[in-house]
Design a protein around this motif. Structure first.
Motif, PDB file in Angstrom:
ATOM      1  N   GLN A   4       0.831  -1.195   0.000  1.00  0.00           N
ATOM      2  CA  GLN A   4       0.000   0.000   0.000  1.00  0.00           C
ATOM      3  C   GLN A   4       0.870   1.252   0.000  1.00  0.00           C
ATOM      4  N   PHE A   5       0.649   2.115  -0.982  1.00  0.00           N
ATOM      5  CA  PHE A   5       1.361   3.380  -1.075  1.00  0.00           C
ATOM      6  C   PHE A   5       0.374   4.524  -0.844  1.00  0.00           C
ATOM      7  N   ASP A   6       0.888   5.645  -0.378  1.00  0.00           N
ATOM      8  CA  ASP A   6       0.060   6.834  -0.174  1.00  0.00           C
ATOM      9  C   ASP A   6       0.657   7.989  -0.972  1.00  0.00           C
ATOM     10  N   PHE A   7      -0.064   8.400  -2.022  1.00  0.00           N
ATOM     11  CA  PHE A   7       0.371   9.522  -2.839  1.00  0.00           C
ATOM     12  C   PHE A   7      -0.571  10.714  -2.692  1.00  0.00           C
ATOM     13  N   SER A   8      -1.224  10.814  -1.562  1.00  0.00           N
ATOM     14  CA  SER A   8      -2.114  11.946  -1.310  1.00  0.00           C
ATOM     15  C   SER A   8      -1.334  13.261  -1.434  1.00  0.00           C
ATOM     16  N   GLY A   9      -1.939  14.226  -2.143  1.00  0.00           N
ATOM     17  CA  GLY A   9      -1.305  15.523  -2.305  1.00  0.00           C
ATOM     18  C   GLY A   9      -0.274  15.583  -3.413  1.00  0.00           C
ATOM     19  N   GLN A  27      -4.337   4.298 -12.852  1.00  0.00           N
ATOM     20  CA  GLN A  27      -5.393   3.911 -11.916  1.00  0.00           C
ATOM     21  C   GLN A  27      -4.826   3.585 -10.540  1.00  0.00           C
ATOM     22  N   ALA A  28      -3.654   2.968 -10.505  1.00  0.00           N
ATOM     23  CA  ALA A  28      -3.038   2.638  -9.221  1.00  0.00           C
ATOM     24  C   ALA A  28      -2.654   3.895  -8.461  1.00  0.00           C
ATOM     25  N   TYR A  29      -2.101   4.872  -9.162  1.00  0.00           N
ATOM     26  CA  TYR A  29      -1.764   6.139  -8.508  1.00  0.00           C
ATOM     27  C   TYR A  29      -3.024   6.846  -8.008  1.00  0.00           C
ATOM     28  N   ALA A  30      -4.080   6.815  -8.809  1.00  0.00           N
ATOM     29  CA  ALA A  30      -5.334   7.438  -8.377  1.00  0.00           C
ATOM     30  C   ALA A  30      -5.880   6.755  -7.131  1.00  0.00           C
ATOM     31  N   HIS A  31      -5.823   5.425  -7.130  1.00  0.00           N
ATOM     32  CA  HIS A  31      -6.305   4.660  -5.974  1.00  0.00           C
ATOM     33  C   HIS A  31      -5.482   4.981  -4.730  1.00  0.00           C
ATOM     34  N   ALA A  32      -4.217   5.346  -4.927  1.00  0.00           N
ATOM     35  CA  ALA A  32      -3.343   5.673  -3.800  1.00  0.00           C
ATOM     36  C   ALA A  32      -3.442   7.138  -3.393  1.00  0.00           C
ATOM     37  N   GLY A  33      -4.418   7.859  -3.960  1.00  0.00           N
ATOM     38  CA  GLY A  33      -4.704   9.213  -3.512  1.00  0.00           C
ATOM     39  C   GLY A  33      -4.113  10.339  -4.329  1.00  0.00           C
ATOM     40  N   ALA A  34      -3.410  10.017  -5.411  1.00  0.00           N
ATOM     41  CA  ALA A  34      -2.773  11.066  -6.212  1.00  0.00           C
ATOM     42  C   ALA A  34      -3.776  11.782  -7.104  1.00  0.00           C
ATOM     43  N   GLY A  54     -11.613   8.970 -11.021  1.00  0.00           N
ATOM     44  CA  GLY A  54     -12.241   9.700  -9.937  1.00  0.00           C
ATOM     45  C   GLY A  54     -12.167  11.199 -10.127  1.00  0.00           C
ATOM     46  N   GLU A  55     -12.564  11.923  -9.098  1.00  0.00           N
ATOM     47  CA  GLU A  55     -12.690  13.379  -9.212  1.00  0.00           C
ATOM     48  C   GLU A  55     -11.342  14.086  -9.341  1.00  0.00           C
ATOM     49  N   ARG A  56     -10.272  13.408  -8.983  1.00  0.00           N
ATOM     50  CA  ARG A  56      -8.947  14.016  -9.109  1.00  0.00           C
ATOM     51  C   ARG A  56      -8.274  13.670 -10.434  1.00  0.00           C
ATOM     52  N   GLY A  57      -9.012  13.030 -11.338  1.00  0.00           N
ATOM     53  CA  GLY A  57      -8.449  12.634 -12.618  1.00  0.00           C
ATOM     54  C   GLY A  57      -8.651  13.688 -13.694  1.00  0.00           C
ATOM     55  N   LEU A  58      -7.693  13.778 -14.596  1.00  0.00           N
ATOM     56  CA  LEU A  58      -7.751  14.716 -15.715  1.00  0.00           C
ATOM     57  C   LEU A  58      -7.246  14.000 -16.965  1.00  0.00           C
ATOM     58  N   GLY A  59      -7.967  14.148 -18.067  1.00  0.00           N
ATOM     59  CA  GLY A  59      -7.545  13.556 -19.328  1.00  0.00           C
ATOM     60  C   GLY A  59      -7.280  14.623 -20.372  1.00  0.00           C
ATOM     61  N   LEU A  60      -6.164  14.507 -21.079  1.00  0.00           N
ATOM     62  CA  LEU A  60      -5.774  15.473 -22.093  1.00  0.00           C
ATOM     63  C   LEU A  60      -5.365  14.759 -23.376  1.00  0.00           C
ATOM     64  N   VAL A  61      -5.546  15.420 -24.494  1.00  0.00           N
ATOM     65  CA  VAL A  61      -5.202  14.845 -25.796  1.00  0.00           C
ATOM     66  C   VAL A  61      -3.918  15.477 -26.310  1.00  0.00           C
ATOM     67  N   ALA A  62      -2.947  14.642 -26.655  1.00  0.00           N
ATOM     68  CA  ALA A  62      -1.707  15.099 -27.287  1.00  0.00           C
ATOM     69  C   ALA A  62      -1.004  13.893 -27.881  1.00  0.00           C
ATOM     70  N   ASP A  63      -0.322  14.105 -28.974  1.00  0.00           N
ATOM     71  CA  ASP A  63       0.500  13.082 -29.618  1.00  0.00           C
ATOM     72  C   ASP A  63       1.948  13.351 -29.221  1.00  0.00           C
ATOM     73  N   GLN A 224       2.641  -1.677  -9.379  1.00  0.00           N
ATOM     74  CA  GLN A 224       3.297  -1.712  -8.074  1.00  0.00           C
ATOM     75  C   GLN A 224       4.745  -1.244  -8.174  1.00  0.00           C
ATOM     76  N   LEU A 225       5.436  -1.676  -9.220  1.00  0.00           N
ATOM     77  CA  LEU A 225       6.818  -1.242  -9.405  1.00  0.00           C
ATOM     78  C   LEU A 225       6.877   0.255  -9.708  1.00  0.00           C
ATOM     79  N   ALA A 226       5.946   0.736 -10.529  1.00  0.00           N
ATOM     80  CA  ALA A 226       5.922   2.165 -10.849  1.00  0.00           C
ATOM     81  C   ALA A 226       5.666   3.000  -9.599  1.00  0.00           C
ATOM     82  N   MET A 227       4.786   2.530  -8.734  1.00  0.00           N
ATOM     83  CA  MET A 227       4.532   3.284  -7.506  1.00  0.00           C
ATOM     84  C   MET A 227       5.742   3.245  -6.573  1.00  0.00           C
ATOM     85  N   PHE A 228       6.415   2.105  -6.511  1.00  0.00           N
ATOM     86  CA  PHE A 228       7.640   2.045  -5.714  1.00  0.00           C
ATOM     87  C   PHE A 228       8.657   3.058  -6.221  1.00  0.00           C
TER      88      PHE A 228
END
Length: 267
Positions: A4-9, A27-34, A54-63, A224-228
């Motif tokens: 379990q990681f905490d990326f709140s804030g 999705q894993a980062y979002a679940h961890a509060g980022a 979730g409400e803290r998510g943002l999607g943008l279009v770019a190549d 999990q590795l990316a969050m670590f």
């Protein structure tokens, strides 16, 4: 069992983050509060992915091949979500093709997405990374070190990504930016496996035989590795390319050959 990681804030931004491995990371980062921003070139994919964050998510279009578009997406993300704590550059392209039958343009497309796109993302993001405490993660591939038939374009591009990660770790370490790369093995349910592995249960069995741990990986394994790597626990890790593959990276050529044999028979 997941750690379990905490990326709140914190703000995590994932380029190519609307499908497969990269979406799993977002999705894993979002679940961890980022606060999470995902970027991709297709509006439909962006909308679908952002809806899962979730409400803290943002999607943008770019190549990622379009450097001004990358710069604009970064500026918009930071204006909305704040400085970037974790940046994942994962946009990629791939297909099976013998080198002798591959056009220069086909080769260039993959290099432009994987390698040049990675440079665009990193270079334009530097000014937006949180000073003294940011993590930049590239998504590479075993083709960067293991030569594989029908993969000349990807082998060349991903080898460049690995070296880019190592060089940026040298140059940006003094700025407090850690730079690493993740090299995934066979990950079930991804577009890469649909393109590069024989399909059906027989194909899945072949892949499992090549993995010492006896199974395909999941997007959660990579996340999990990316969050670590994005966490304080990895605060002294930089300039590394880490395989997450069940021990299989040097043994995947038969998978590529079997997939290519099936594809070439259809053409």
């Amino acid at each position: 069992m997941n750690v379990q990681f905490d990326f709140s804030g914190r703000h995590a931004m994932v380029f190519g983050g609307t499908t497969g491995i990269n979406l799993g990371i977002a999705q894993a980062y979002a679940h961890a509060g980022a606060r999470v921003t995902v970027v991709s070139r297709k509006q439909a994919n962006v909308d679908a992915a952002a809806a899962t964050l979730g409400e803290r998510g943002l999607g943008l279009v770019a190549d990622v091949r379009d450097e001004p578009a990358v710069a604009a997406a970064l500026a918009q993300a930071v204006a909305s979500q704040g400085p970037i704590d974790v940046l994942v550059s994962g946009a990629a392209g791939n297909f099976l093709a013998p080198a002798a039958q591959m056009s220069a343009n086909a080769f260039k497309v993959v290099v432009d997405i994987d390698l040049l796109g990675s440079f665009h993302v990193a270079r334009q993001a530097l000014q937006h990374l949180r000073q003294g405490a940011a993590s930049l993660i590239f998504i590479t591939a075993p083709q960067s070190t293991v030569p594989m038939a029908y993969q000349a374009h990807v082998c060349a591009a991903k080898a460049g990504v690995d070296q880019l990660a190592r060089v940026l770790a040298l140059e940006w370490g003094a700025l407090g930016v850690r730079v690493n790369a993740i090299s995934p093995g066979p990950i079930e349910g991804t577009e890469g496996m649909r393109r590069l592995a024989p399909q059906g249960e027989e194909g899945a069995a072949l892949v499992r035989q090549m993995v010492p741990l006896g199974r395909m990986g999941t997007t959660g394994d990579i996340a999990q590795l990316a969050m670590f790597l994005g966490s304080d626990a990895a605060g002294y890790i930089s300039g590394t390319v880490i395989a997450c593959d069940g021990g299989a990276q040097g043994q995947l050529s038969p998978m590529i050959l079997a997939a290519a044999d099936g594809a070439l028979k259809k053409t």
